[in-house]
Design an enzyme around this catalytic site. Structure first.
Site, short mmCIF file in Angstrom:
data_model
loop_
_atom_site.label_atom_id
_atom_site.label_comp_id
_atom_site.label_asym_id
_atom_site.label_seq_id
_atom_site.Cartn_x
_atom_site.Cartn_y
_atom_site.Cartn_z
N TYR A 1 37.27 57.38 44.23
CA TYR A 1 36.63 56.24 44.29
C TYR A 1 35.86 56.28 45.63
O TYR A 1 36.45 56.14 46.77
CB TYR A 1 37.80 55.02 44.12
CG TYR A 1 36.81 53.74 43.97
CD1 TYR A 1 35.62 53.51 43.00
CD2 TYR A 1 37.06 52.63 44.98
CE1 TYR A 1 35.21 52.33 43.11
CE2 TYR A 1 36.45 51.40 44.81
CZ TYR A 1 35.45 51.20 44.02
OH TYR A 1 34.82 49.81 43.94
N TYR B 1 44.20 46.41 35.82
CA TYR B 1 44.29 46.96 37.23
C TYR B 1 44.47 45.76 38.33
O TYR B 1 45.49 45.36 38.96
CB TYR B 1 43.21 47.95 37.87
CG TYR B 1 43.52 48.19 39.17
CD1 TYR B 1 44.22 49.19 39.60
CD2 TYR B 1 42.65 47.58 40.32
CE1 TYR B 1 44.49 49.70 40.96
CE2 TYR B 1 42.96 47.77 41.51
CZ TYR B 1 43.66 48.94 41.84
OH TYR B 1 43.91 49.22 43.28
N HIS B 2 43.26 44.86 38.39
CA HIS B 2 43.18 43.78 39.20
C HIS B 2 44.18 42.83 39.12
O HIS B 2 44.33 41.77 39.80
CB HIS B 2 41.77 43.19 39.24
CG HIS B 2 40.75 44.49 39.39
ND1 HIS B 2 40.58 45.08 38.04
CD2 HIS B 2 40.22 45.01 40.39
CE1 HIS B 2 39.63 46.36 38.54
NE2 HIS B 2 39.52 45.95 39.79
N LYS C 1 36.72 31.95 52.79
CA LYS C 1 36.33 33.21 52.68
C LYS C 1 34.85 33.58 52.94
O LYS C 1 33.96 33.39 51.88
CB LYS C 1 36.79 33.81 51.32
CG LYS C 1 38.21 34.04 51.05
CD LYS C 1 38.77 35.05 49.87
CE LYS C 1 37.91 36.41 49.86
NZ LYS C 1 38.57 37.29 50.89
N ASP D 1 33.03 39.31 49.72
CA ASP D 1 34.37 39.80 49.27
C ASP D 1 35.00 38.88 48.42
O ASP D 1 35.08 37.82 48.92
CB ASP D 1 34.87 40.27 50.42
CG ASP D 1 36.62 40.35 50.13
OD1 ASP D 1 36.95 40.89 49.05
OD2 ASP D 1 37.28 39.81 51.00
N HIS E 1 38.14 39.19 46.92
CA HIS E 1 39.62 39.61 46.85
C HIS E 1 40.39 38.19 47.44
O HIS E 1 40.41 38.43 48.60
CB HIS E 1 40.08 40.88 47.48
CG HIS E 1 39.57 42.19 46.68
ND1 HIS E 1 38.20 42.69 46.97
CD2 HIS E 1 39.89 42.79 45.89
CE1 HIS E 1 37.92 43.58 46.29
NE2 HIS E 1 39.03 43.57 45.44
#
Lengths: 672, 349
Positions: free
Chosen positions: A17, A171-172, A540, A544, A546
């Site tokens: 990736y 996945y996440h 945040k 981003d 996450h």
């Protein structure tokens, strides 16, 4: 005896990736990787591209070229695939909210190069559901977002038949804390939501629907508990087979196969003794290759130093070689499924399936996954699971070598390099991308651009498929920000529930119980000394998304007695400083994982100073290399927490002490 | 000893009245502060702020309703409308605290739901935890809402309605708006509970649901006027949808109409004075307990004193505070039993 290689299965697609700085730099990296034996590409885009902004948007500041390649228009796409034959390459793009746009640029480029789009193969991730729950690069509300996904599926099934238009991601969910059962349940619910939406669009004839089902692929996580993970993948296969037969009447068993790609777990990679991540990654890969019947179609592995910063080419090469050793040196590909017939495996698979069925029924009873996202149910479940995991690490019930046990270590020669052992993106990349973008804007036919954008808006307002007008935009030289804004104007923007409003569960021990009691007393006493309860802003900044770390800090701070303001993701430094002012907080905590901490933290500090808030202490958390941490502290940040600070109680105690120190009170010190 | 630089109240007040955001924030922090010195300064700040404007202008609107009724989205839509018409808005968003034995912390998530994504100088949001105080609203909400009223055109106090909260909110807002959720048991319970006497305006949210919303609206319409709380007010029931942005302007118009009604009936000033007194009494009780009130002559005497100083209740509050504090001191002092007859001296703690 020398083993003569027998007939072997084809290995999976081997990728890394990657992408950074600019289309040109990324193209050079891709060609190097292909020369080293990589068999497919996996493109990482930067956050402005993922969230539909141009490089010169104020929100993009500090983010251009950071976590991936910036792609603003078709000339960037052309440069990214310079000397790479599109009809022979298999290209995976980690792109979601703007997936129709990046796909349109790719198709547009193919058309411009005279390549039939029918020959294109690859994947657009294009799964918005996990963006709302974990990854955070959503833009539009669920309704229009699901429609965009359906549009790309409807379009590719007819015009780009070798393309995987969507990659349903569990996945996440695992990164956000999901247990294997939750991963199975929510991923399958997400797949059903997509297929139901395509069905409802009426664009696909009933006899063509199996083709749609056939194009649905998955993107799965594999953690360190590799036996269970292997069983999870077998469970996925069984459940998908059953679901596609019963719910969607797909008769051909080939079209019911569970096809998936993998990136192994990044959540479990540690900053402490980072060399141990190598064996973690290999063991995690084992889970997805071991069982032939449930083997991954494509694998990308993280680098050993991902918990420290962006990997260098050498780090990525090491990850690539892990795959090659597994595929070409071991005898794995010479056998059938070595787990078939194992009663232990069968029992574990059955247990996971049963749990997942229950949770699917639960979500269905709430009106499906979209409703359960809007109500905040799923996010709360994930935040809860993640919290339990962190508490198990704190209490030592969950062992992580080098982190909460076996911490002693010799000095590692791997981490003493002069480059800080991580990749530095080119600081000039942002400026160059902006210059390139502005030159491009001046270089196109304004009338064509206007007409193409009008066509896009019209398609968005009607129920017409979004792809043809997007491809026209691509060819006319429309930019990523223009495409994103046109649809924002029609669809609006969306913020999903943060999930942090979970109740304190008094039955669960909150980490070490006496530590929590001690912390609560410290928070209360400090609040009393200052005249009002301690108030914390968790922010945040940047693009981003996450948010898992920020959420865990917010929940933990609430649990120990802070009054916590959390405004969710994607805030400008100005908005954060404004919130700090309006809310009258005692501390601002910033969480940044995109690598843009230097620019963003500096901006936040500056905005705070503009509002007479220089006295409010700022702490930062995220993937921040020690060298940068020192610079941040020099700029005025009071503490920097990185993945090695796994113990949330310790972080909380330090935050209280920072507040005390900034208000003329003595530090209390470490927790017992 | 903590280094807490408390601001000079009079200077702060003049900056607040000019609408300086830093001053508004600093004033709210002061009113939230429970240190004894801060209490005195708070009283002085309120006294400096309670001039003409606060008494006569502005509109203090309480918004309450059961969890899940969509209050925050509705408030967000109402703010858009107010801002569109050029009015500035201050918001106090109250969220529950966790129980004291669970640390008493709070997650204040309303900002994220209320605010529009773009930066807006004309909007100021402060989130507050209810801090497990008696009633559903912490005592700080009263003075904080008055501070905001001195510098914003509309001040919204948003709380989760859980019975007692509605009673508190009625002692804060000029106008109380109850947000009902269609087809929910909460509304039925609410209608039965008798608390329905409190709101002046009802907003049935999610009217895009159609029939269930109209049914709920009809149920409320049938119940509300029967209470005859204020004879001339008609207790309007508005059908709104925050997400579809429908009925918002009409709701805001009704809120304006209620204010005009109060002004026309000559009752707005009285209402606010009553709220001020109620808060002073509550605060004195909270800080000093029943015993403390006795030291100032008991609650009847205090009520009377406040009544006599209607236009300067905050000054009077500070005098009463000082008096009680000095009595405490002399009661606690073994060497001196002299009773202070002039309680106006500054108490030092």
């Amino acid at each position: 005896m020398v083993a003569v290689q027998k007939k072997r299965d084809q290995p999976w697609l081997i990728r890394t990736y990657s992408g950074h700085s600019s289309a040109r730099a990324s193209n050079a990296l891709y060609r190097t990787n292909l020369a080293k034996g990589q068999t497919g590409l996996s493109v990482a885009f930067d956050l402005p591209t993922q969230t539909g902004y141009d490089a010169d948007s104020p929100l993009a500041r500090g983010e251009v070229g950071k976590v991936g390649v910036p792609l603003s228009h078709i000339e960037d796409m052309d440069q990214l695939f310079d000397q790479i034959p599109l009809d022979k390459m298999n290209t995976a793009m980690t792109i979601n909210a703007t997936a129709p746009w990046l796909l349109a640029l790719y198709i547009g480029l193919a058309q411009r190069r005279g390549i039939d789009p029918k020959l294109l193969s690859g994947t657009t991730q294009n799964d918005i559901i996990k963006e709302y729950l974990s990854r955070g690069t959503y833009i539009y509300p669920p309704g229009p977002s699901m429609r965009l996904i359906a549009d790309t599926i409807n379009y590719t099934v007819k015009h780009v038949p070798r393309w995987n238009p969507t990659n349903i991601c569990s996945y996440h969910l695992q990164e956000a804390g999901a247990t294997p059962v939750q991963e199975l349940a929510y991923a399958l619910c997400a797949a059903m939501a997509v297929l139901d939406r395509v069905k409802a669009s009426g664009e696909i004839a009933p006899d063509e629907f199996p083709q749609v089902v056939d194009r649905i692929s998955f993107f799965v996580n594999a953690g360190i508990r590799f036996v269970e993970e292997c069983c999870k993948l077998r469970a996925f296969g069984d459940m998908w087979n059953e679901l596609t037969l019963n719910r969607y009447q797909v008769e051909d068993p080939k079209r019911r196969r569970f096809r998936y790609g993998v990136q192994v777990n990044s959540l479990g990679l540690t900053e402490a003794q980072p060399e141990n991540n190598v064996q973690r990654i290999v063991l995690e890969m084992l889970a997805v290759v071991l069982s032939k019947g449930a083997r991954a179609r494509a694998i990308q592995l993280p680098a050993w130093n991902e918990a420290m910063g962006l990997p260098r080419p050498w780090d990525q090469q090491w990850a690539l070689r892990m795959q090659q050793v597994m595929a070409f040196e071991t005898d794995l590909l010479e056998y059938g499924d070595i787990l078939d017939g194992s009663p232990v495996i069968a029992a574990k698979v059955a247990e996971l399936i049963e749990g997942a069925r229950e949770e699917i029924a639960n979500v269905e009873a709430q009106g499906g996954i979209i409703a359960a996202i809007e109500s905040g149910y799923i996010k709360r479940e994930l935040v809860g699971s993640h919290m339990q995991r962190l508490r198990a690490i704190e209490s030592g019930d969950l062992k992580i070598i080098g982190v909460n046990c076996f911490q002693e270590t010799a000095i590692s020669p791997l981490t003493v390099g002069s480059d800080g052992n991580i990749m530095k993106t080119d600081p000039a990349a942002e400026r160059e991308q902006i210059e390139r973008l502005r030159a491009h804007r001046n270089n196109r036919n304004a009338a064509e651009v206007g007409a193409a954008l009008q066509g896009l808006t019209d398609a968005a307002k009607s129920s017409e498929n979004i792809m043809p007008s997007s491809i026209r935009c691509a060819l006319a030289g429309v930019t990523t920000g223009e495409w994103g804004d046109s649809l924002r104007a029609v669809f609006g923007e969306f913020r999903p529930p943060t999930g942090i409003d979970i109740a304190i569960d008094s039955r669960v021990v909150l980490g070490k119980k006496d530590q929590v009691t001690d912390l609560r007393a410290r928070v209360a006493d400090t609040g009393n000394a200052l005249g009002r309860p301690l108030k914390l802003l968790v922010g945040k900044p940047g693009l981003d998304g996450h948010s898992n770390g920020a959420e865990q800090i917010a929940v933990k701070a609430r649990d120990v007695g802070f009054e916590v303001v959390y405004d969710g993701i994607r805030l400008t430094p100005q908005q954060i400083a404004q919130a700090a002012l309006e809310e009258g907080v005692h501390m601002v905590g910033l969480s940044i994982l995109s690598g843009s901490h230097m620019e963003l933290v500096e901006s936040v500090l500056q905005e705070l100073r503009l509002r007479d808030l220089a006295a409010v202490p700022v702490v930062a958390g995220g993937i921040i290399p020690p060298e940068d941490a020192a610079k941040l502290v020099a700029q005025g940040v009071r503490a920097v927490y990185t993945p090695k600070d796994f113990n949330l109680n310790t972080i909380m105690a330090d935050m209280v002490d920072v507040i005390r120190e900034c208000n003329g009170l003595l530090r209390i010190g470490l927790l017992q | 000893m903590a280094l807490i630089n408390l601001p000079d109240p009079e200077q702060l007040a003049s900056r607040i009245l000019r609408g300086v955001r830093e001053a508004v924030a600093s004033g709210l922090n002061l009113l939230d502060n429970r240190l004894a010195d801060a209490r005195s300064r708070s009283a002085r700040l309120l006294a400096s702020l309670s001039g003409e404007r606060q008494m006569n202008e502005g509109h203090l609107v309480g918004v309450t309703g059961p969890p899940g009724a969509g209050k925050s989205s509705l408030v967000s839509a109402m703010i858009r409308e107010w801002r569109f018409s050029g009015r500035t808005v201050g918001v106090l968003a109250v969220d529950p605290s966790s129980r004291p034995e669970l640390g008493g912390g709070a997650l204040l998530g309303d900002r994220i739901r209320i605010k529009n994504s773009s930066y807006d100088e004309g909007l100021f949001i402060r989130s507050l935890a209810n801090r497990n105080q008696m009633g559903g609203v912490s005592s700080e909400v009263w003075p904080m809402s008055w501070l905001m009223l001195s510098c914003f055109d509309v001040v919204v106090v948003e709380t989760v309605g859980v019975g007692q909260t509605e009673i508190d909110i009625a002692e804060i807002g000029d106008t109380v708006c109850y947000v009902a959720q269609p087809a929910s048991g909460d509304t039925i319970q609410y209608l039965k509970s008798g608390i329905i006497q409190i709101p002046d305006i009802f907003a049935v949210n999610k009217c895009d649901l159609g029939a269930p919303a109209r049914k709920t609206a009809a149920e409320i319409s049938r119940s509300a006027p029967r209470q005859d709380r204020r004879e001339d007010w008609d207790y309007p029931v508005c059908l709104v949808s925050a997400t579809m942005n429908t009925g918002i302007k009409q709701l805001n118009d009704q809120i304006d109409r209620h204010r005009s009604f109060l002004v026309g009936a000559g009752s707005l000033g009285n209402l606010r004075t009553r709220h001020h007194s109620a808060w002073v009494m509550r605060l004195l009780k909270e800080e000093f307990g029943t015993f403390g009130l006795e030291l100032a002559g008991g609650s009847a005497t205090i009520s009377q004193r406040l009544g006599e100083h209607r236009s300067c209740q905050f000054e009077e509050y500070e005098r009463i505070r000082t008096q009680i504090l000095s009595r405490f001191k002399s009661d606690n002092s073994s060497s001196s039993i002299t009773k202070k007859e002039h309680p106006n001296e500054q108490a030092v703690v």
